[in-house]
Design an enzyme around this catalytic site. Structure first.
Site, PDB file in Angstrom:
ATOM      1  N   GLY A  38      13.724  -5.619  42.075  1.00 31.31           N
ATOM      2  CA  GLY A  38      13.075  -5.963  40.813  1.00 31.31           C
ATOM      3  C   GLY A  38      14.042  -6.566  39.804  1.00 31.31           C
ATOM      4  N   ASN A  75       7.798   1.797  32.546  1.00 30.65           N
ATOM      5  CA  ASN A  75       8.327   2.771  33.498  1.00 30.65           C
ATOM      6  C   ASN A  75       8.524   4.156  32.902  1.00 30.65           C
ATOM      7  OD1 ASN A  75      10.241   0.830  32.265  1.00 30.65           O
ATOM      8  ND2 ASN A  75      11.772   2.284  32.949  1.00 30.65           N
ATOM      9  N   SER A 120       8.970  -4.852  43.074  1.00 32.00           N
ATOM     10  CA  SER A 120      10.076  -4.173  43.743  1.00 32.00           C
ATOM     11  C   SER A 120       9.549  -3.190  44.780  1.00 32.00           C
ATOM     12  CB  SER A 120      10.907  -3.437  42.689  1.00 32.00           C
ATOM     13  OG  SER A 120      11.883  -2.630  43.309  1.00 32.00           O
ATOM     14  N   GLY A 121      10.058  -3.282  46.013  1.00 33.83           N
ATOM     15  CA  GLY A 121       9.512  -2.509  47.126  1.00 33.83           C
ATOM     16  C   GLY A 121       9.600  -1.004  46.992  1.00 33.83           C
ATOM     17  N   HIS A 122      10.691  -0.504  46.387  1.00 35.13           N
ATOM     18  CA  HIS A 122      10.905   0.947  46.433  1.00 35.13           C
ATOM     19  C   HIS A 122      10.068   1.716  45.423  1.00 35.13           C
ATOM     20  CE1 HIS A 122      13.737   1.720  42.929  1.00 35.13           C
ATOM     21  NE2 HIS A 122      13.752   0.405  42.970  1.00 35.13           N
ATOM     22  N   THR A 173      20.880 -15.054  53.783  1.00 36.33           N
ATOM     23  CA  THR A 173      20.119 -14.679  54.974  1.00 36.33           C
ATOM     24  C   THR A 173      19.135 -13.579  54.610  1.00 36.33           C
ATOM     25  OG1 THR A 173      21.969 -15.285  56.389  1.00 36.33           O
ATOM     26  CG2 THR A 173      20.319 -13.790  57.334  1.00 36.33           C
ATOM     27  N   CYS A 227      21.645  12.510  26.285  1.00 35.93           N
ATOM     28  CA  CYS A 227      22.658  13.258  27.014  1.00 35.93           C
ATOM     29  C   CYS A 227      22.606  12.989  28.506  1.00 35.93           C
ATOM     30  CB  CYS A 227      22.535  14.750  26.730  1.00 35.93           C
ATOM     31  SG  CYS A 227      23.580  15.224  25.346  1.00 35.93           S
TER      32      CYS A 227
END
Ligand SMILES: Cc1ncc(COP(=O)(O)O)c(C=O)c1O
Ligand SMILES: [Zn+2]
Lengths: 146, 399
Positions: free
Chosen positions: B76, B156, B204-206, B242, B330
Site C-alpha cells: 500500500g 485505519n 494492499s494484500g495483507h 521482476t 508512548c
C-alpha cells in the site's frame, strides 16, 4: 521490546497508593505529555520509612515508578536525592531508548517530594535541574521531539 | 491475572491479517513448481505469466476496473507514493497544488510533506468530530493550480468511511484527478472506480488475508502519471522489477475471496463488534467510542478511556493474550499521540488513552466474551494506579 524485568515490575507494581499523613508529596508530568507521577514520602528520622506512588503513563513509566520507590525505601533523603535516572533504568535491566524519557519522571517526582519535605521543615529546597516532561510545559519539552 | 487465563485473541486486523489457507494454497505452486520469470520467453515461464494475468483480472474485477488498469506494487505504501508523486511530477506544468485530509495514513501524509519540500503546495483539510471530511471543503480548497485530490476511502485508526463518490464528483467537476487510499476499505466497502469517480486507487494484500508486501495501484486509462520505480519493462513499462509472482497470485486470490460477499461478511463482523462496543461502554465509566456511529468499518472499534494511558492498556491486554493497538504517544516513536485522534478534536490526554480493537474473520463470540471479561479489569487496575482517577471512575472489578 521491554525486558522481562520491566514487564514483571509493570504487571505487579509495588508501593501503589497514597499516604494520608505524608511528610512530602511530589508531582511531575502532565496529562498532555502522557505521563504523570505523584509520589508520597513518610519520613522517620532522616530515613524514608514509607513511600507510595500513583502514575498515569505507559509501561515504562509505571515500571520505573515502582522500581524507583523500591530503591529509595529506607534511604536518607540525601541518598534518595542521589538516585539517578540511569540507576532506575539499570535496575530495570534497561529500557528502549525512546522510553528513557518516561523513566526520568520517577527521579523528578522523588526530588519534588524530597524538596516538599525540606520546605515543610523550613529548609531550603535543593536545586532541581529538571529534564523530561515538566509540569505546564507541552510535549515539546521532550528532547527527542526536536 | 494468572497465566492459565490466557487465550490468544487477535483483534488487530487493521494492522495486518493472517493469510487464509486458500490463499496460501494458491500461492504454493509458484514458489517451486512455477518459478519462472514471467518475462522469459520459454514455455516454462508461461505458468508464471498466467498466474500474474489471472491475479490482474481478479483485482480489476474487485474494484470495477479492467485488468490493464491494475499495476502491482510491493504494498500500500508504494501505491500511495506512486499515485501522489507520479501525478504531481507528470502534471507540474498544469499546477502544483494537492488537496488531502489531515487524517490520511503516513504513506500519504509523508509523501505530501516530501512534495512540499520539492515546491508543491498541499492543503490538509480538517475533519469533523467523527472523522468525516466535508466535500464542500474540498470544493472550496480547489484552485486553478490544483492537480490532485487524495482522500482515503476508510480510516485505519477510527474506521470512518468517507463519502468517496461525492469527493470524486467534486474533483471531476473541477477537472482534478482523484486518488483514494483504499487499503482499509477493500473487502469492507464495495468499490466501483467508475461509479465513484476514482482515477487512482491504492490497495494492499495483507489487510484482506493476503500476503504482506503485495499491493496494487489502479490507474484509470489515460491518467497522466510518472513512473516511480525505474528499471526493466515489467508491468507494461510502468513499474520495474521482476514480479513477486507468488505474492501477486496470493493477492489475486485474497481479493477475490474478500469481495465475494462483503455484505454478509460485514453483517457477521459488525454484530460482534457492536456487542463488544456496547459491553465495553456499559462496563467502563468515562469511556467513549471514537469515530462515526454508522459510517465506519464493520470491524473497527476505537475507544478512549480517561485517566489511563494506551500503551499500558496494551501491555496488560498482552499479558492476557489479547492483541490490540493504541494511538498513544508512548507507543509511537515520535512521542506525539495519533494525528487522527487529535484531528477529531480529542484532547491529548484522551488520545493517549485510546485503544483500537479491529475484528477479523477468525474472531468468535467467545473472543468478544473474553475481551469483555478482561478489559474492564485491565482498565480498573490501571485506574487504581493512576493519580487522575476520580472516585466515580474507580471500578469494582479492581481489587
Ligand atoms: C490506510 C492505509 N494506507 C496505507 C497503508 C500502508 O500499506 P502497506 O503496509 O501495505 O505498505 C496502511 C497500512 O498500515 C493503511 O492502513
Ligand atoms: Zn511513556
Amino acid at each position: 521490546m521491554y525486558t522481562e524485568k520491566v514487564i514483571a515490575e509493570f504487571t505487579n507494581p509495588q508501593n501503589v497508593g497514597e499516604i494520608a499523613d505524608a511528610d512530602g508529596v511530589g508531582e511531575v508530568g502532565s496529562p498532555a505529555c502522557g505521563d504523570i507521577m505523584r509520589i508520597y514520602l513518610k519520613i522517620e528520622g532522616d530515613r524514608i520509612a514509607d513511600v507510595r506512588f500513583r502514575t498515569f503513563g505507559c509501561g515504562a513509566a509505571i515500571a520505573s515508578s515502582s522500581m524507583a520507590t523500591r530503591m529509595i525505601l529506607g534511604m536518607s533523603l540525601a541518598e534518595a536525592w542521589a538516585v539517578s535516572n540511569a540507576d532506575v533504568v539499570e535496575a530495570l535491566g534497561g529500557l528502549p531508548p525512546a522510553k528513557v524519557h518516561c523513566s526520568v519522571l520517577a527521579r523528578d517526582a522523588i526530588r519534588a517530594a524530597i524538596n516538599d519535605c525540606r520546605t515543610r521543615r523550613g529548609l531550603e529546597p535543593w536545586e532541581v535541574r529538571s529534564s523530561g516532561c515538566s509540569r505546564g510545559a507541552g510535549c515539546d519539552s521532550h528532547p527527542e521531539n526536536g | 491475572m494468572n497465566d492459565q487465563d490466557q487465550r490468544p485473541v487477535y483483534m488487530d486486523h487493521a494492522a495486518t491479517t493472517f493469510m487464509k489457507p486458500e490463499v496460501i494454497a494458491a500461492m504454493a505452486p509458484y514458489f517451486s513448481q512455477h518459478f519462472g520469470n514471467p518475462s522469459s520467453l520459454y514455455r516454462f515461464a508461461r505458468e508464471s505469466r498466467m498466474g500474474v494475468d489471472e491475479a490482474r483480472r481478479e483485482v480489476g474485477a474487485a474494484v470495477g476496473a479492467s485488468p490493464e488498469e491494475i499495476f502491482f506494487t510491493a504494498g500500500g505504501s508504494e501505491a500511495d507514493n506512486w499515485a501522489i508523486k507520479g501525478v504531481a511530477l507528470a502534471n507540474r506544468k498544469r499546477g502544483d497544488h494537492i488537496v488531502t485530509s489531515s487524517i490520511e495514513h503516513h504513506a500519504v501524509l509523508h509523501t505530501c510533506e516530501w512534495l512540499e519540500k520539492q515546491g508543491f503546495s498541499v492543503t490538509y483539510l480538517p475533519v469533523d468530530e467523527f472523522g468525516l471530511l466535508d466535500p464542500g471543503d474540498v470544493r472550496d480548497a480547489i484552485t486553478d493550480r490544483t492537480i490532485l485530490v487524495s482522500v482515503m476511502a476508510a480510516n485505519n485508526e477510527i474506521g470512518t468511511i468517507q463519502p468517496v463518490a461525492e469527493l470524486g464528483r467534486v474533483a471531476h467537476d473541477h477537472g482534478v484527478l482523484f486518488h483514494t487510499d483504499a487499503v482499509q476499505a477493500v473487502g469492507a466497502v464495495p468499490i466501483d472506480v467508475d461509479r465513484m469517480g476514482i482515477d487512482l486507487l491504492s490497495l494492499s494484500g495483507h489487510k484482506f488475508y493476503g500476503p504482506k508486501g503485495t499491493g496494487a495501484l489502479y490507474i484509470r486509462r489515460g491518467t497522466r502519471i510518472e513512473n516511480l520505480i525505474h528499471g526493466g519493462g515489467q508491468e507494461r513499462g510502468r513499474r520495474a522489477g521482476t514480479e513477486n509472482v507468488p505474492g501477486i497470485v496470493g493477492l489475486g486470490r485474497a481479493i477475490e475471496l474478500a469481495t465475494a460477499d462483503i455484505e454478509a461478511h460485514n453483517r457477521r463482523i459488525a454484530a460482534m463488534r457492536d456487542r463488544l462496543v456496547r459491553g465495553i461502554l456499559s462496563a467502563i465509566p468515562d469511556a467513549r467510542l471514537n469515530g462515526h456511529p454508522t459510517e465506519r468499518l464493520a470491524n473497527n472499534a476505537n475507544f478512549s478511556f480517561r485517566y489511563v494511558e494506551g500503551e499500558s492498556i496494551l501491555l496488560l491486554l498482552d499479558a492476557h493474550g489479547i492483541c490490540a493497538s493504541t494511538g498513544s504517544a508512548c507507543s509511537s516513536a515520535s512521542l506525539e499521540p495519533s494525528h487522527v485522534l487529535l484531528a477529531i478534536g480529542l484532547p491529548h490526554e484522551e488520545a493517549h488513552g485510546s485503544l483500537r480493537l479491529t475484528l477479523g474473520d477468525a474472531n468468535t463470540e467467545e473472543d468478544v466474551d473474553y475481551v469483555l471479561e478482561v478489559l474492564p479489569e485491565v482498565i480498573g487496575r490501571l485506574r487504581q494506579i493512576s493519580p487522575l482517577t476520580p472516585a466515580h471512575a474507580r471500578m469494582p472489578e479492581a481489587d
